[in-house]
Write a protein that holds these residues in place. Structure first.
Motif, PDB file in Angstrom:
ATOM      1  N   ARG A   1     -52.732  45.609 -19.162  1.00 23.38           N
ATOM      2  CA  ARG A   1     -52.463  44.224 -19.542  1.00 23.38           C
ATOM      3  C   ARG A   1     -51.038  43.844 -19.123  1.00 23.38           C
ATOM      4  N   ILE A   2     -50.928  42.764 -18.351  1.00 23.15           N
ATOM      5  CA  ILE A   2     -49.635  42.215 -17.948  1.00 23.15           C
ATOM      6  C   ILE A   2     -49.512  40.826 -18.570  1.00 23.15           C
ATOM      7  N   ILE A   3     -48.446  40.604 -19.324  1.00 25.06           N
ATOM      8  CA  ILE A   3     -48.225  39.312 -19.983  1.00 25.06           C
ATOM      9  C   ILE A   3     -46.840  38.824 -19.587  1.00 25.06           C
ATOM     10  N   CYS A   4     -46.791  37.753 -18.831  1.00 22.90           N
ATOM     11  CA  CYS A   4     -45.531  37.200 -18.340  1.00 22.90           C
ATOM     12  C   CYS A   4     -45.199  35.937 -19.127  1.00 22.90           C
ATOM     13  N   ILE A   5     -43.932  35.771 -19.452  1.00 20.83           N
ATOM     14  CA  ILE A   5     -43.529  34.635 -20.268  1.00 20.83           C
ATOM     15  C   ILE A   5     -43.073  33.477 -19.393  1.00 20.83           C
ATOM     16  N   GLY A   6     -43.756  32.341 -19.548  1.00 24.99           N
ATOM     17  CA  GLY A   6     -43.406  31.126 -18.834  1.00 24.99           C
ATOM     18  C   GLY A   6     -42.618  30.186 -19.731  1.00 24.99           C
ATOM     19  N   SER A   7     -42.661  28.904 -19.411  1.00 27.68           N
ATOM     20  CA  SER A   7     -41.929  27.899 -20.183  1.00 27.68           C
ATOM     21  C   SER A   7     -42.498  26.527 -19.878  1.00 27.68           C
ATOM     22  N   PRO A   8     -42.424  25.601 -20.854  1.00 27.38           N
ATOM     23  CA  PRO A   8     -42.799  24.218 -20.541  1.00 27.38           C
ATOM     24  C   PRO A   8     -41.985  23.658 -19.377  1.00 27.38           C
ATOM     25  N   THR A   9     -40.750  24.131 -19.220  1.00 27.14           N
ATOM     26  CA  THR A   9     -39.913  23.661 -18.108  1.00 27.14           C
ATOM     27  C   THR A   9     -40.528  24.030 -16.764  1.00 27.14           C
ATOM     28  N   GLY A  10     -41.138  25.186 -16.669  1.00 32.04           N
ATOM     29  CA  GLY A  10     -41.791  25.588 -15.443  1.00 32.04           C
ATOM     30  C   GLY A  10     -43.058  24.808 -15.166  1.00 32.04           C
ATOM     31  N   GLN A  11     -43.635  24.232 -16.195  1.00 34.03           N
ATOM     32  CA  GLN A  11     -44.861  23.436 -16.053  1.00 34.03           C
ATOM     33  C   GLN A  11     -44.566  21.964 -15.759  1.00 34.03           C
ATOM     34  N   ARG A  12     -43.492  21.442 -16.382  1.00 36.01           N
ATOM     35  CA  ARG A  12     -43.248  20.001 -16.324  1.00 36.01           C
ATOM     36  C   ARG A  12     -41.884  19.617 -15.756  1.00 36.01           C
ATOM     37  N   GLY A  13     -40.961  20.593 -15.641  1.00 38.03           N
ATOM     38  CA  GLY A  13     -39.602  20.276 -15.231  1.00 38.03           C
ATOM     39  C   GLY A  13     -38.749  19.885 -16.432  1.00 38.03           C
ATOM     40  N   ASN A  14     -37.421  19.992 -16.284  1.00 39.78           N
ATOM     41  CA  ASN A  14     -36.515  19.600 -17.360  1.00 39.78           C
ATOM     42  C   ASN A  14     -35.132  19.333 -16.784  1.00 39.78           C
ATOM     43  N   PHE A  15     -34.516  18.270 -17.236  1.00 39.53           N
ATOM     44  CA  PHE A  15     -33.196  17.865 -16.750  1.00 39.53           C
ATOM     45  C   PHE A  15     -32.193  19.009 -16.909  1.00 39.53           C
ATOM     46  N   GLY A  16     -31.457  19.297 -15.834  1.00 41.06           N
ATOM     47  CA  GLY A  16     -30.408  20.300 -15.892  1.00 41.06           C
ATOM     48  C   GLY A  16     -30.870  21.732 -15.745  1.00 41.06           C
ATOM     49  N   GLN A  17     -32.134  21.950 -15.378  1.00 44.78           N
ATOM     50  CA  GLN A  17     -32.650  23.322 -15.317  1.00 44.78           C
ATOM     51  C   GLN A  17     -33.339  23.637 -13.989  1.00 44.78           C
ATOM     52  N   THR A  18     -32.696  23.288 -12.887  1.00 42.12           N
ATOM     53  CA  THR A  18     -33.229  23.597 -11.566  1.00 42.12           C
ATOM     54  C   THR A  18     -33.583  25.066 -11.430  1.00 42.12           C
ATOM     55  N   ASN A  19     -32.658  25.938 -11.793  1.00 44.16           N
ATOM     56  CA  ASN A  19     -32.844  27.381 -11.623  1.00 44.16           C
ATOM     57  C   ASN A  19     -33.948  27.919 -12.529  1.00 44.16           C
ATOM     58  N   TYR A  20     -33.914  27.512 -13.789  1.00 47.59           N
ATOM     59  CA  TYR A  20     -34.890  27.989 -14.772  1.00 47.59           C
ATOM     60  C   TYR A  20     -36.288  27.459 -14.457  1.00 47.59           C
ATOM     61  N   ALA A  21     -36.380  26.183 -14.079  1.00 47.17           N
ATOM     62  CA  ALA A  21     -37.680  25.598 -13.726  1.00 47.17           C
ATOM     63  C   ALA A  21     -38.286  26.298 -12.522  1.00 47.17           C
ATOM     64  N   ALA A  22     -37.456  26.564 -11.518  1.00 49.20           N
ATOM     65  CA  ALA A  22     -37.948  27.243 -10.319  1.00 49.20           C
ATOM     66  C   ALA A  22     -38.462  28.635 -10.651  1.00 49.20           C
ATOM     67  N   ALA A  23     -37.703  29.354 -11.472  1.00 44.24           N
ATOM     68  CA  ALA A  23     -38.098  30.721 -11.824  1.00 44.24           C
ATOM     69  C   ALA A  23     -39.381  30.742 -12.635  1.00 44.24           C
TER      70      ALA A  23
END
Length: 308
Positions: free
Chosen positions: A136-158
């Protein structure tokens, strides 16, 4: 216990969400390799798990380098005899708007989140495929990676990249019986504590008080423990048929995110020239344009502060 006899690695599990994941996996019977860059936090995490009757060992190292991934897998096998579950939770933030973001800001976040996920999953999969018992592999994402968020170019891309890798790995590892999923948590953590919109919810969590229903139900925003149950489920035999999914969880809510699909498809004989697009756009395409960023309902007056 659902994970009795299993062994898990949880990166970034010295505190916060990662700690909650490690404790829940141990509670369900798994032995856990705790990983963090903070030696004191890692040791405290191990102590808490052992005090509750679980088994754990700490490996203090930053994720990203292949050497850390190799050490994590080796620690699991040498200490507990096997490896079954990986949770890639380790993360870091370097928030700033695009025009102020330095190369170092970008590279640091991408190295920990994206490369750290890649190297750790790669080493784990090499072991799991050789062992031949699935995993089992479980990777942690973020709403920022799904929708984008102001000021988080690096985090959203990752985080968006992690989801792309998860979908690819689910295809590649299906025959080996290894499931791969992404979890998108929404919870009171050090990262959300600085957001004024969530101030009342974070304050309640910090004080050990029940979180208001507006946050738990309407926003799906809760505690780290609210997320941990999904992590344990995805690590269990009960989730053997679940792979390639992006699952959001927080508070009283769970969501299965859609994969990207075309919102509109249109054809024009001879192709879409500049003139054809200019003429057709207002009536054929404009209404299909997609929104960006997270969308929150208006914060009730009782939870507002000057900053929110």
């Amino acid at each position: 216990m659902s994970l009795d006899g299993k062994v898990a690695i949880v990166t970034g599990s010295g505190k916060g969400l990662g700690l909650a994941y490690a404790q829940q996996l141990a509670r369900q019977g798994a032995a856990v390799v705790v990983n963090d860059v903070d030696a004191e936090a890692a040791d405290q995490s191990v102590s808490a798990i052992e005090a509750a009757g679980g088994r754990a060992v700490a490996l203090v190292a930053p994720v990203g380098p292949t050497e850390t991934a190799e050490a994590l897998v080796a620690t699991a096998v040498e200490r507990f005899g096997r490896l079954d579950i990986l949770v890639t939770n380790a993360g870091i933030l370097r928030d700033t708007v695009l025009w102020k973001m330095s190369d170092e800001d970008f590279d640091t976040v991408v190295n920990v989140h994206l490369r750290g996920t890649f190297t750790t999953v790669r080493e784990t999969v090499r072991h799991l495929r050789q062992a031949g018992e699935g995993g089992r592999i479980i990777c942690i994402g973020s709403p920022t990676g799904q929708r984008g968020n102001f000021g988080q170019t690096n985090y959203a891309a990752a985080k968006a990249g992690i989801v792309g890798m998860v979908r690819t790995w689910a295809l590649e590892l299906k025959r080996a019986g290894i499931t791969v999923n992404a979890v998108v948590p929404v919870a009171a953590t050090a990262m959300t504590a600085t957001v004024p919109y969530f101030a009342a919810a974070v304050r309640a969590a910090d004080q050990g008080e029940p979180m208001p229903d507006f946050f738990r139900h309407d926003l799906g925003f809760g505690t780290a423990d609210d997320v941990a149950g999904l992590i344990a489920f995805l690590g269990s035999a009960a989730a053997a048929g679940v792979t390639g999914q992006v699952i959001g969880v927080g508070g009283d809510r769970i969501q299965i995110w859609t994969h990207p699909e075309a919102a509109l498809t249109a054809y024009h004989e001879g192709g879409w020239s500049y003139d054809a697009l200019t003429a057709a756009w207002p009536t054929q395409f404009a209404d299909a344009l997609q929104s960006v960023g997270e969308r929150f309902p208006e914060l009730p007056e009782e939870f507002r502060t000057d900053a929110s």
